[in-house]
Design a protein around this motif. Sequence first.
Motif, short mmCIF file in Angstrom:
data_model
loop_
_atom_site.label_atom_id
_atom_site.label_comp_id
_atom_site.label_asym_id
_atom_site.label_seq_id
_atom_site.Cartn_x
_atom_site.Cartn_y
_atom_site.Cartn_z
N ASP A 56 0.84 -1.20 0.00
CA ASP A 56 0.00 0.00 0.00
C ASP A 56 0.88 1.25 0.00
OD1 ASP A 56 -2.29 1.60 0.16
OD2 ASP A 56 -2.20 1.65 2.35
N GLY A 57 0.70 2.10 -1.00
CA GLY A 57 1.50 3.31 -1.12
C GLY A 57 2.30 3.36 -2.39
N ILE A 58 2.58 2.20 -3.00
CA ILE A 58 3.29 2.15 -4.28
C ILE A 58 2.27 2.09 -5.40
CG2 ILE A 58 4.87 0.84 -5.75
CD1 ILE A 58 6.33 -0.08 -3.28
N THR A 59 2.30 3.07 -6.29
CA THR A 59 1.33 3.10 -7.39
C THR A 59 1.92 2.66 -8.72
OG1 THR A 59 1.82 5.43 -7.88
CG2 THR A 59 0.06 4.97 -6.27
N ARG A 60 3.24 2.75 -8.84
CA ARG A 60 3.85 2.36 -10.11
C ARG A 60 5.33 2.04 -9.91
NH1 ARG A 60 2.67 6.47 -12.43
NH2 ARG A 60 0.73 5.79 -13.44
N ILE A 61 5.82 1.02 -10.63
CA ILE A 61 7.25 0.74 -10.71
C ILE A 61 7.74 1.28 -12.04
CG2 ILE A 61 9.05 -1.03 -10.78
CD1 ILE A 61 7.75 -0.66 -8.05
N ASN A 62 8.63 2.25 -12.00
CA ASN A 62 9.08 2.91 -13.22
C ASN A 62 10.20 2.16 -13.93
OD1 ASN A 62 8.51 5.31 -10.98
ND2 ASN A 62 7.52 5.64 -12.97
N ASN A 63 11.12 1.61 -13.14
CA ASN A 63 12.26 0.93 -13.77
C ASN A 63 12.94 0.02 -12.75
OD1 ASN A 63 14.16 0.57 -16.02
ND2 ASN A 63 15.62 1.56 -14.66
N ILE A 64 13.50 -1.08 -13.24
CA ILE A 64 14.28 -1.98 -12.39
C ILE A 64 15.56 -2.38 -13.13
CG2 ILE A 64 14.39 -4.23 -11.25
CD1 ILE A 64 11.44 -4.12 -10.77
N ASN A 65 16.68 -2.17 -12.49
CA ASN A 65 17.96 -2.63 -13.02
C ASN A 65 18.45 -3.81 -12.19
OD1 ASN A 65 18.35 -0.72 -15.12
ND2 ASN A 65 18.92 0.84 -13.61
N VAL A 66 18.86 -4.87 -12.88
CA VAL A 66 19.33 -6.09 -12.21
C VAL A 66 20.78 -6.33 -12.56
CG1 VAL A 66 19.06 -8.59 -12.04
CG2 VAL A 66 17.03 -7.14 -12.20
N ARG A 67 21.59 -6.57 -11.54
CA ARG A 67 23.00 -6.92 -11.76
C ARG A 67 23.31 -8.20 -11.01
NH1 ARG A 67 27.96 -5.71 -9.26
NH2 ARG A 67 26.92 -4.32 -7.76
N LYS A 68 23.78 -9.22 -11.73
CA LYS A 68 24.08 -10.50 -11.12
C LYS A 68 25.58 -10.62 -10.84
CE LYS A 68 20.26 -13.04 -13.29
NZ LYS A 68 19.89 -14.09 -14.27
N THR A 69 25.90 -11.18 -9.68
CA THR A 69 27.29 -11.47 -9.32
C THR A 69 27.38 -12.93 -8.90
OG1 THR A 69 27.07 -10.97 -6.96
CG2 THR A 69 27.45 -9.10 -8.44
N ASN A 70 28.58 -13.38 -8.61
CA ASN A 70 28.77 -14.76 -8.18
C ASN A 70 28.09 -15.05 -6.85
OD1 ASN A 70 30.30 -15.42 -10.42
ND2 ASN A 70 32.24 -14.91 -9.43
#
Length: 276
Positions: free
Chosen positions: A205-219
């Motif tokens: 409750d309180g989040i209306t939109r996710i604008n962007n997500i960046n994912v970085r994978k490491t070991n």
Amino acid sequence: MEVIAFVGPSGTGKSYRAAMVAKENGADGMIDDGLLISDGKVVAGTSAKREATRIASVKHALFIPPEYAAEMKKAIKKSRIKRLMILGTSEGMAVKIAKRLGIGPVERFIHIEDVATPEEISMANRMRLEDGKHVIPVPTFEIQKQFSGYFLHPLRRFQRNLDVEEKTGAADKSIVRPTFSYLGDYVISDEALIELAVHEALKVDGITRINNINVRKTNHGVHMDITATLRYGCGIQDVCREAQKRIRKTIEYLTSINMRRVHFLVRSLDLGEKKI
């Protein structure tokens, strides 16, 4: 330091019973598949089950690569272990490990047949051959970083349907399906992680939109940076913390990926028709 060994063919349940056997025989440390374990914690080493091939896994478990042997020798020297138990598929393997690490000789051998019935050994073997599952005798959180993104579960979860459940520290074990399993490898895409994160974030409750997500994978796991739009008037810090907890818990539970970081950046506030 006294050295003993617990031996039996692969897939007969040694790792499952390792903590129990160590306790019954007064061993305060053990070596299993490249790991030095004491008091339910990984003291040193990396799991041989993380290797890409079975041959590499065997070499790792035998400490043939010099860097693995050197690290383990140093850790053993610094430890206060008085009786060390080596797990091996045979007496010969246990002796080779002791020689590679400059310890020993192995003073006593305990065989899987001494502590498990033929039916129990057969059951363990089916679990290995049919499901490709291996047991590591430490709690999941101790090795989660080493197995980020692989099938990894606490063994207690699988014990809930058993008639008798272990209630001591010896029950803390983990199940993993190694990279070299004949069942093949699998990949979890960035898109799947993003979809999970969006799904969980929008429940808050309180989040209306996710604008962007960046994912970085490491070991050692995944770093995730999220920009979001929040409803005007909500408690920004509380909302973001709740979303972080939900995303981390869900992704780690469903994928076994270790979430190293979930950062939130509030891009804008939603006023209904207007944004600021």
